[in-house]
Design an enzyme around this catalytic site. Structure first.
Site, short mmCIF file in Angstrom:
data_model
loop_
_atom_site.label_atom_id
_atom_site.label_comp_id
_atom_site.label_asym_id
_atom_site.label_seq_id
_atom_site.Cartn_x
_atom_site.Cartn_y
_atom_site.Cartn_z
N HIS A 149 -87.06 44.61 54.41
CA HIS A 149 -86.05 44.81 53.30
C HIS A 149 -86.77 45.77 52.14
O HIS A 149 -85.96 46.87 51.66
CB HIS A 149 -85.71 43.40 52.63
CG HIS A 149 -84.53 43.20 51.72
ND1 HIS A 149 -84.12 42.20 50.99
CD2 HIS A 149 -83.59 44.27 51.65
CE1 HIS A 149 -82.84 42.69 50.47
NE2 HIS A 149 -82.56 43.58 50.81
N HIS A 171 -90.72 36.00 59.77
CA HIS A 171 -90.08 35.72 58.52
C HIS A 171 -90.67 36.72 57.29
O HIS A 171 -89.70 37.42 56.76
CB HIS A 171 -90.07 34.33 58.00
CG HIS A 171 -89.47 33.98 56.66
ND1 HIS A 171 -88.29 33.19 56.47
CD2 HIS A 171 -89.99 34.29 55.45
CE1 HIS A 171 -87.75 33.06 55.35
NE2 HIS A 171 -88.98 33.79 54.80
N GLU A 172 -91.68 36.64 57.10
CA GLU A 172 -92.28 37.42 55.98
C GLU A 172 -91.99 38.89 56.28
O GLU A 172 -91.88 39.91 55.38
CB GLU A 172 -93.71 37.10 55.76
CG GLU A 172 -93.81 35.69 55.26
CD GLU A 172 -93.11 35.10 54.06
OE1 GLU A 172 -92.67 35.97 53.22
OE2 GLU A 172 -93.00 34.21 54.00
N HIS A 221 -88.71 40.27 54.98
CA HIS A 221 -88.71 40.68 53.59
C HIS A 221 -89.43 42.03 53.69
O HIS A 221 -89.08 43.01 52.89
CB HIS A 221 -89.65 39.54 52.86
CG HIS A 221 -89.01 38.39 52.67
ND1 HIS A 221 -87.71 38.17 51.91
CD2 HIS A 221 -89.47 37.02 52.76
CE1 HIS A 221 -87.54 36.90 51.48
NE2 HIS A 221 -88.73 36.22 52.25
#
Length: 709
Positions: A501, A494-495, A498
């Site tokens: 991105h 998940h992290e 980020h």
């Protein structure tokens, strides 16, 4: 002005030097005085000391105010370059120090950093006001906005002009002088209280840790878990064992603790951590924050804080966000009650002689999972060694999707011994940026997991991204491997979503780089979670830490079949938190909450989502996301983003799954764009249509999966 995008940080020259604690004067010897000479301008942590932050922040604010004053006073007619681009380039020093300071204030704080936070928070809020409430500057922006279609700008530049105009209006640029003065006071008080909330919550979470002195009370713990608890006690200079609190209501240790009384003590320590009437109590702070935000919204022409916030998001209105949450309430609560019934049946079969309580849920959920799926976390964890998950899982998936490769850099200084640094290389072999990871829990680290940047990548400013991930995994005892739960594994994916991105954003202008709507910002991260269990990726990293053997197919199948297990509980606790957030921020100006606990109970009952056995994921008094984390009236965004990310993953499954071509398309149309356009338009360009909710419902097991999926 990139630093201003992250938090309301900044300050008017009128308040500089107003009797707050100061460090040494700023000089060119300050490590923030110039861009870091290290690779990709990585922070020179070996030269940064606590005494360096405040003078650099003060000087950064002074310089930016001077830069803004020069832009506003320019006698030349406003142009895109002399106004918008000039603002984009302002505040370099403030941004440089602010990024590092904010990172350490969350991940590695101390008393000095907290004192600087307290002193600077209201000043930084005033600094933001000094820019966005500058009438002369706003007239220049408005002039460009009014003429935007006649200036020969491309579509991105026009979007940036509209964005700046909207920023100024939302910050109060159209208010009267009297209203602006009121707004400044509200902003100052909110910044002060948010910082105080953060400080109290960190202290309360540390103080709330459960201390165990009788080893029999740890029945159910594995030897590794006992060692970790003993190590936590040693770190605090205590004898016995310590179970530190995580940021959420339910605590992971409750799944293993066989002693019901200990489970209850841990649960109550968690749920009351900030409600002891001491210096760490947050109840009065949150009720005042809700009042301030409602009054600020009224001043800006909105009926509630939620209406103000959502007006700038994909959802657009509180009704749209609440509809998304409430439409899942019947299915999730029904599933949760069914899950509770199964656990009560197990208690009765074991002649427990008691009615299931909230502190029993994790323990008996684990028992039911073992019974229904013959799956035990202790069976799984040996296959999830942290370093292998990182390199052979997280990094491997990024390589397969986007062609990235990674090289650990031990020549760059870090802020804490646990931190690791990797250089990231693009598919063509060029250096893309740096990635830092800090995974283990510390008492001076906020709870939860997050991503941010030390340096934003910007073609305009000539910088590459320097990105970091932070988590709170249990630190193993000395000499032991760091073995993760499957939830920890998905957190890493998940992290890192980020992080991808931030690494990929290629928007030229900083304001359009990372500033995406909050209800879209979780799309890249939640989308990246899907690859954790993708067969080729999973097989690459899920290997026994001692033997190197892959996880047996039968155990893999158990994990897959158990994915929707306990989703009634998990969805309900999330919906409760999301609806609590909306309830606090739907309050009209002038409404005073006298009792935070009663308000919370009534708010959940009103939405028919109050399931006594399933408390909210975060109770109001320790709900950091909404009181100091930037998710106020926005916690629903995780679910809104999940609709998009599950729908996007469905596109992948329809087009061949994990391939470089598919990854490149997602990178080009979504990840690289940042906030350079309307996110609904960008998503439709990728998907070919608006998102649908069915993939989310299937993923959570709230409706049967369609055939062929």
């Amino acid at each position: 002005m990139a630093y201003l995008r992250r938090l309301p940080i900044a300050v008017s020259l009128l308040v500089l030097g107003c009797g707050h604690p100061r460090s040494a004067p700023f000089s060119d010897r300050n490590p923030f005085a110039a861009a870091s000479p290290l690779f990709d301008q990585a922070p020179p942590f070996d030269r940064i000391h606590d005494a360096d932050y405040q003078p650099a922040m003060d000087e950064g604010m002074r310089r930016q105010i001077a830069e803004i004053a020069a832009i506003a006073a320019d006698t030349a007619a406003p142009t895109f370059d002399n106004t918008i681009v000039a603002m984009e380039k302002s505040g370099t020093l403030l941004h440089r120090v602010g990024k590092v300071f904010n990172a350490l204030a969350s991940a590695n704080t101390d008393d000095t950093i907290q004192r600087v936070q307290e002193a600077e928070a209201p000043r930084l809020a005033a600094h933001s006001d000094a820019i966005f409430l500058n009438d002369t500057l706003f007239r220049r922006v408005k002039s460009l906005y009014d003429r935007r279609e006649k200036l020969g700008l491309d579509s991105v530049q026009q979007f940036l002009v509209r964005r700046y105009y909207r920023d100024f209006v939302r910050a109060g640029a159209l208010l009267t002088d009297s209203a602006k003065a009121t707004l400044r006071a509200l902003n100052k008080e909110e910044a002060t209280l948010s910082t105080e909330f953060q400080k109290r919550l960190l202290a309360a979470t540390k103080a709330g840790a459960l201390v165990i002195t009788d080893s029999t009370e740890l029945a159910g713990f594995s030897p590794a878990e006992r060692s970790a608890a003993a190590q936590a006690a040693t770190t605090r200079h205590l004898t016995g064992w310590v179970l530190p609190l995580q940021n959420t209501t339910q605590q992971p240790a409750q799944a293993e603790l066989a002693d019901r009384a200990v489970r209850e003590r841990l649960f109550r320590a968690s749920t009351t951590r900030t409600e002891h009437g001491d210096s760490n109590d947050t109840r009065r702070i949150i009720t005042r924050l809700a009042e301030l935000r409602a009054e600020r919204a009224r001043l800006l022409g909105f009926p509630t804080r939620a209406a103000y916030v959502l007006d700038d998001q994909m959802a657009k209105t509180p009704d749209a966000a609440i509809h998304l949450l409430t439409q899942l309430v019947p299915a999730s609560t029904a599933k949760a009650r069914g899950e509770a019934a199964a656990m009560q049946a197990l208690v009765d079969a074991q002649h427990g002689g008691f009615t299931l309580a909230p502190w029993d849920w994790q323990y008996y959920a684990e028992q039911v999972r073992k019974a229904q799926y013959a799956m035990d976390e202790s069976e799984i964890k040996p296959y999830f060694e942290l370093d292998r998950v990182l390199k052979d899982g997280v990094f491997y998936a990024a390589n397969q999707l986007y062609g990235l490769t990674f090289k650990e850099r031990k020549d760059l200084p870090v802020y804490q011994a646990d931190v690791r640094v990797f250089e990231v290389f693009d598919a063509d072999g060029s250096s893309l940026g740096l990635f830092y990871c800090d995974y283990f829990k510390r008492d001076n680290k906020q709870g939860g997991a997050w991503e941010d940047t030390f340096v934003d990548g910007s073609p305009l400013l000539g910088t590459k991204p320097v990105v970091f991930n932070v988590a709170n995994f249990t630190r193993p005892a000395a000499g032991q491997p760091a073995l993760l739960t499957y939830d920890d594994v998905t957190t890493m994916f998940h992290e890192f979503g980020h992080a991808l991105h931030s690494l990929f954003i290629s928007a030229r202008y900083p304001r359009l780089a990372g500033n995406v709507p909050t209800d879209f910002v979780e799309v890249p991260s939640q989308f990246n979670e899907h690859w954790a269990l993708y067969p080729t990726v999973f097989a690459h990293f899920a290997r026994h830490y001692q033997t190197g053997q892959p996880m047996p197919a039968a155990l893999v199948d158990k994990i897959k079949r158990a994915r929707t297990f306990n989703q009634g509980f998990e969805t309900t606790e999330f919906l409760e938190a999301g609806l609590l957030d909306m309830a606090w921020h739907m309050l009209p100006a002038g409404h005073e909450v006298t009792n935070a606990d009663s308000f919370e109970t009534a708010a959940l009952a009103a939405r028919q989502v109050d399931v006594p056995l399933v408390p909210p994921r975060y109770r109001s008094t320790y709900f950091a996301h909404i009181w100091d984390g930037g998710y106020d009236a926005n916690y629903y965004a995780y679910l809104w983003s999940e609709v998009l990310d599950d729908d996007a993953y469905a596109w992948f499954t329809e087009h061949g799954g994990l391939t470089r071509a598919n990854g490149q398309r997602f990178r080009d149309l979504i990840l690289a764009r940042g906030g350079s356009g309307d996110m609904g338009v960008l998503y439709r360009a990728f998907r070919g249509r608006d998102p649908v909710v069915e993939p989310l419902l299937e993923a959570r097991g709230l409706v049967p999966a369609r055939r062929g999926r």
